[in-house]
Scaffold this active site. Sequence first.
Site, mmCIF file in Angstrom:
data_model
loop_
_atom_site.group_PDB
_atom_site.id
_atom_site.type_symbol
_atom_site.label_atom_id
_atom_site.label_comp_id
_atom_site.label_asym_id
_atom_site.label_seq_id
_atom_site.Cartn_x
_atom_site.Cartn_y
_atom_site.Cartn_z
ATOM 1 N N HIS A 211 38.243 78.682 92.066
ATOM 2 C CA HIS A 211 37.166 78.206 93.205
ATOM 3 C C HIS A 211 36.380 79.100 93.941
ATOM 4 C CE1 HIS A 211 40.393 79.854 95.979
ATOM 5 N NE2 HIS A 211 39.415 80.071 96.710
HETATM 6 C C1 UD1 Z 1 36.780 78.717 101.340
HETATM 7 C C2 UD1 Z 1 36.827 80.179 101.678
HETATM 8 C C3 UD1 Z 1 37.763 81.031 100.739
HETATM 9 C C4 UD1 Z 1 39.000 80.239 100.544
HETATM 10 C C5 UD1 Z 1 38.853 78.891 100.128
HETATM 11 C C6 UD1 Z 1 40.246 78.286 100.257
HETATM 12 C C7 UD1 Z 1 34.988 80.833 103.041
HETATM 13 C C8 UD1 Z 1 33.738 81.701 103.166
HETATM 14 N N1 UD1 Z 1 35.388 80.463 101.791
HETATM 15 O O1 UD1 Z 1 36.068 78.449 99.977
HETATM 16 O O2 UD1 Z 1 37.807 82.273 101.237
HETATM 17 O O3 UD1 Z 1 39.578 80.915 99.433
HETATM 18 O O4 UD1 Z 1 38.267 78.192 101.135
HETATM 19 O O5 UD1 Z 1 40.260 77.089 99.378
HETATM 20 O O6 UD1 Z 1 35.453 80.468 104.007
HETATM 21 N N2 UD1 Z 1 34.463 70.828 99.553
HETATM 22 C C9 UD1 Z 1 35.160 69.371 99.533
HETATM 23 N N3 UD1 Z 1 36.059 68.783 100.116
HETATM 24 C C10 UD1 Z 1 36.854 69.684 101.080
HETATM 25 C C11 UD1 Z 1 36.478 71.191 101.371
HETATM 26 C C12 UD1 Z 1 35.332 71.515 100.360
HETATM 27 O O7 UD1 Z 1 34.534 68.596 98.861
HETATM 28 O O8 UD1 Z 1 37.708 69.337 101.673
HETATM 29 C C13 UD1 Z 1 33.823 71.255 98.745
HETATM 30 C C14 UD1 Z 1 32.197 71.112 99.245
HETATM 31 O O9 UD1 Z 1 31.287 70.677 98.284
HETATM 32 C C15 UD1 Z 1 31.963 72.301 99.770
HETATM 33 C C16 UD1 Z 1 32.670 73.348 99.020
HETATM 34 O O10 UD1 Z 1 33.753 72.540 98.339
HETATM 35 O O11 UD1 Z 1 30.611 72.807 99.927
HETATM 36 C C17 UD1 Z 1 33.050 74.581 99.250
HETATM 37 O O12 UD1 Z 1 33.926 74.578 100.709
HETATM 38 P P1 UD1 Z 1 33.898 75.717 101.683
HETATM 39 O O13 UD1 Z 1 34.994 75.593 102.579
HETATM 40 O O14 UD1 Z 1 32.655 76.117 101.913
HETATM 41 O O15 UD1 Z 1 34.360 76.891 100.700
HETATM 42 P P2 UD1 Z 1 35.478 77.412 99.750
HETATM 43 O O16 UD1 Z 1 34.860 77.524 98.216
HETATM 44 O O17 UD1 Z 1 36.533 76.010 99.865
HETATM 45 N N1 UDP Z 2 47.333 75.526 96.648
HETATM 46 C C1 UDP Z 2 47.921 74.275 96.523
HETATM 47 N N2 UDP Z 2 47.473 73.262 95.796
HETATM 48 C C2 UDP Z 2 46.568 73.535 94.963
HETATM 49 C C3 UDP Z 2 46.050 74.985 94.788
HETATM 50 C C4 UDP Z 2 46.523 75.727 95.788
HETATM 51 O O1 UDP Z 2 48.912 73.899 97.625
HETATM 52 O O2 UDP Z 2 46.214 72.399 94.054
HETATM 53 C C5 UDP Z 2 48.068 76.503 97.465
HETATM 54 C C6 UDP Z 2 48.649 77.918 97.007
HETATM 55 O O3 UDP Z 2 49.784 77.374 96.639
HETATM 56 C C7 UDP Z 2 48.273 78.720 97.968
HETATM 57 C C8 UDP Z 2 47.293 78.333 98.861
HETATM 58 O O4 UDP Z 2 46.965 77.015 98.557
HETATM 59 O O5 UDP Z 2 49.491 78.496 99.036
HETATM 60 C C9 UDP Z 2 45.996 79.307 98.310
HETATM 61 O O6 UDP Z 2 44.776 78.491 98.506
HETATM 62 P P1 UDP Z 2 43.394 78.884 97.873
HETATM 63 O O7 UDP Z 2 43.790 79.355 96.367
HETATM 64 O O8 UDP Z 2 42.517 77.699 97.968
HETATM 65 O O9 UDP Z 2 42.762 79.991 98.758
HETATM 66 P P2 UDP Z 2 42.827 81.475 98.762
HETATM 67 O O10 UDP Z 2 44.148 81.995 98.847
HETATM 68 O O11 UDP Z 2 42.304 82.016 97.366
HETATM 69 O O12 UDP Z 2 42.083 81.967 99.862
#
Ligand code: UD1
Ligand code: UDP
Length: 365
Positions: A211
Site C-alpha cells: 500500500h
Molecule cells: C495511510 C498512511 C500510511 C499508513 C496507511 C495505513 C499517510 C500519509 N499515510 O496511507 O502511513 O501506512 O494509511 O493503511 O497518512 N482509500 C479508500 N478507502 C479508505 C481509505 C483509503 O478507498 O477507507 C483509498 C483512497 O483512494 C485514498 C487512498 O486509499 O485516496 C489512500 O488513502 P490515505 O489514507 O490517503 O493513505 P494510505 O495509503 O491509506
Molecule cells: N491489517 C489487517 N488487515 C489487512 C491488512 C493489515 O488487519 O488486510 C493490520 C495488520 O495486521 C497490522 C495493521 O493492519 O496490525 C497494519 O496496517 P497497515 O499495513 O495498513 O499500515 P502500516 O503499519 O504500514 O502503517
Amino acid sequence: MKIITVIGARPQFVKAAAVSRAIAEFNQSGRGPTITERIVHTGQHYDDNMSKVFFDELHIPRPAINLEVGSGLQGRQTGAMLGRIEDVLLAESPDGVLIYGDTNSTLAGALAAVKLHVPVAHVEAGLRSFNRRMPEEINRIVADSVSTLLLCPTATAVENLHREGVTRGVHLVGDVMYDSVRFNTRLAEKTSNVLVRLELETKSFYLATIHRAENTDDPRRLKGILEAFSRIDRPIVLPLHPRTRKTLGAGLEHLAGRVRVIDPVPYLDMLMLEKHARMILTDSGGVQKEAYWFSVPCVTLRDETEWVELVQAGCNRVVGAETETVLQAVHDFESAGAALPPNRPANLYGDGEAAGKIVECLVKL
Ligand code: UD1
Ligand code: UDP
C-alpha cells in the site's frame, strides 16, 4: 484528567485499542486520577473493512466524533483535519492529546494541539526511515518536534531522538502492537475461520500486502513486485489495500492464478493469516513486526525500514521492488527452511506491556 485521542488510519486503530484497554484497567484499579478518553476519528480511513471492523472486533470505545475528512492530497487532507480538530479541542479543553504513528492524522493532531498549548503524547515516537520523500517521515519529524511525551518503541528510536537533540520527555515503553498481538492471537485462534474459508493449509502459502505510496504510485515498482509474485511457485494471499486496488484497476485481472487478491481482512483474520503463512512479503510497517512475533520470515518491499532491528537479527530482508531481488530473498529464506535464525533475539520490541507504561507516563504528565 481528560485525554483526546486522535486516530484515523487502520494501524492506529490497532494501537489505540491496546491503550484504551490499559486506560480502562487503570481506571478500574483506582490507582490514580480517572482518565476520561474521548476518541476523535479523523475519517482518513472510512471503508467498513478499513475502519468499522476494527472498532467492532477490538472493542475500541466508539469515537466521540468522526470528522469525516475522507481522502485527498496530502496538504488538503491534513488541512481539513487541522481545522476540525482545532474546533474539537477548543470545545473539549483536554489535558492532553494522544497521537499514534506517522499518518496525516498524527500530524494534524499534533499541530492542532501544540498551537493551543495542549501537551501532545506521541506513541511510536523516534522512528526514522531517513527518507524525506515519504509523507510519513515528515509527519514523524514534525510530530516528534512538538510532542511533550515521546513514547518510543525501541532503543533505536530513543537514539534517533537523542541525535536530534531531543532528550526531555523521552520514554522507552516498547511496542503497543505487541500488546495487541499477544492479547488478540488467543482470541483469533478461537474465532477466526479464515484458513478454512480460503482453503489454506498452514505454512503452504505466502501472505503479501502492498500500500505504500512509493510502490502504488510508481508503475515500475508495482510492476516489479507483481512480476515477482507471479513467478513465485506458491499461493500468495494478497489482502489488497483500497489504494492499490484503485491503482491496479483492470490490471488485477492479469495477475497470475496463484496470486489470490482479496479485500482487506479484519484484524483477527489477519493475525491468523500471518501466523500460518510460510513467508510474508510486505511494505507495511506493522506487518513486518507481526511477522517476527509469529516467527515468519519477512521480505520487505521497500528501500529502507524503520524497524532495523529485524534486519540486523536476520528476520527481515529489505529488498526494494526489483523482481529479481525480491525473488532472490524469497529463495534465500526458502533455502533456510523458511525459518527464522534460531539465535535471533527475543522481545526486540519489549515485553507486550507497553500500553500500561504509556498510561503511567500520561498520568505523570
Ligand atoms: C495511510 C498512511 C500510511 C499508513 C496507511 C495505513 C499517510 C500519509 N499515510 O496511507 O502511513 O501506512 O494509511 O493503511 O497518512 N482509500 C479508500 N478507502 C479508505 C481509505 C483509503 O478507498 O477507507 C483509498 C483512497 O483512494 C485514498 C487512498 O486509499 O485516496 C489512500 O488513502 P490515505 O489514507 O490517503 O493513505 P494510505 O495509503 O491509506
Ligand atoms: N491489517 C489487517 N488487515 C489487512 C491488512 C493489515 O488487519 O488486510 C493490520 C495488520 O495486521 C497490522 C495493521 O493492519 O496490525 C497494519 O496496517 P497497515 O499495513 O495498513 O499500515 P502500516 O503499519 O504500514 O502503517
